[in-house]
Design an enzyme around this catalytic site. Structure first.
Site, mmCIF file in Angstrom:
data_model
loop_
_atom_site.group_PDB
_atom_site.id
_atom_site.type_symbol
_atom_site.label_atom_id
_atom_site.label_comp_id
_atom_site.label_asym_id
_atom_site.label_seq_id
_atom_site.Cartn_x
_atom_site.Cartn_y
_atom_site.Cartn_z
ATOM 1 N N HIS A 113 2.138 1.172 -12.556
ATOM 2 C CA HIS A 113 2.446 0.319 -11.405
ATOM 3 C C HIS A 113 1.646 -0.980 -11.492
ATOM 4 C CE1 HIS A 113 2.796 0.207 -6.690
ATOM 5 N NE2 HIS A 113 3.300 -0.859 -7.253
ATOM 6 N N HIS A 129 2.702 6.196 -11.409
ATOM 7 C CA HIS A 129 1.969 5.950 -10.173
ATOM 8 C C HIS A 129 0.956 7.066 -9.937
ATOM 9 C CE1 HIS A 129 4.973 3.025 -8.666
ATOM 10 N NE2 HIS A 129 5.824 3.770 -9.338
ATOM 11 N N TYR A 148 9.413 8.291 -5.069
ATOM 12 C CA TYR A 148 9.284 8.694 -6.474
ATOM 13 C C TYR A 148 10.362 9.694 -6.868
ATOM 14 C CZ TYR A 148 4.590 7.083 -5.243
ATOM 15 O OH TYR A 148 3.535 6.360 -4.758
ATOM 16 N N CYS A 178 -3.195 1.416 -9.127
ATOM 17 C CA CYS A 178 -2.338 2.551 -9.459
ATOM 18 C C CYS A 178 -1.684 2.329 -10.826
ATOM 19 C CB CYS A 178 -1.291 2.657 -8.355
ATOM 20 S SG CYS A 178 0.117 3.709 -8.662
ATOM 21 N N LYS A 181 -2.374 -4.010 -7.725
ATOM 22 C CA LYS A 181 -2.466 -2.554 -7.607
ATOM 23 C C LYS A 181 -3.381 -1.972 -8.682
ATOM 24 C CE LYS A 181 0.778 -2.202 -4.439
ATOM 25 N NZ LYS A 181 0.535 -1.721 -3.105
#
Length: 138
Positions: free
Chosen positions: A117, A10, A40, A126, A124
């Site tokens: 991700h 991420h 995380y 990310c 996303k």
């Protein structure tokens, strides 16, 4: 110990000049999202420092439907000055990420994949780079 089979990469979706770390992200996740902890397991700061987030024994809160068997690793950055997704990782972050991934693969041989991700959620951007293209560093 939970059964692990995946690492998910991420970014924090922050500007390159934001020098934050696990403490700030934990605060965002607890106060802003009303979670019990940071989502995380690891955060890599702009200087390449690897900080420990959520205990690895606990499922993360970093990608819906994939938390139970994964480890979440977040690098700080990912947003350009014009508010677009951007791979603005520092060399120190790249080196730290490689070292961390190698260590995690050694420590958890059941891990079979490393993904971004965005590989698990097409909506996303990310982590703002193609994780598959960078696996050759391992």
């Amino acid at each position: 110990m939970r059964e692990l089979n995946q690492i998910v990469i991420h970014c924090s979706d922050t500007y390159a000049d934001m020098d934050i770390g696990v403490h700030t992200i934990r605060k965002w996740h607890i106060e802003g999202n009303e979670w019990s902890d940071i989502g995380y397991h690891f955060v890599i700061t702009r200087s390449g420092l690897i900080e420990i987030g959520r205990r690895i024994e606990r499922s993360g809160a970093h990608v819906k439907g994939h938390n139970k068997h994964s480890i979440g690793v977040c690098w700080v950055g990912g947003r350009s000055d014009d508010n677009k997704p951007q791979d603005n990782r520092t060399e120190e972050q790249k080196e730290a990420m490689t070292s961390l991934l190698i260590e995690l693969l050694k420590s958890y041989p059941s891990i079979r994949s490393i993904v971004g991700h965005n590989d698990l959620d097409a909506g996303k951007a990310c982590p703002c780079y193609n994780v598959e293209e960078h696996k050759n560093l391992l």
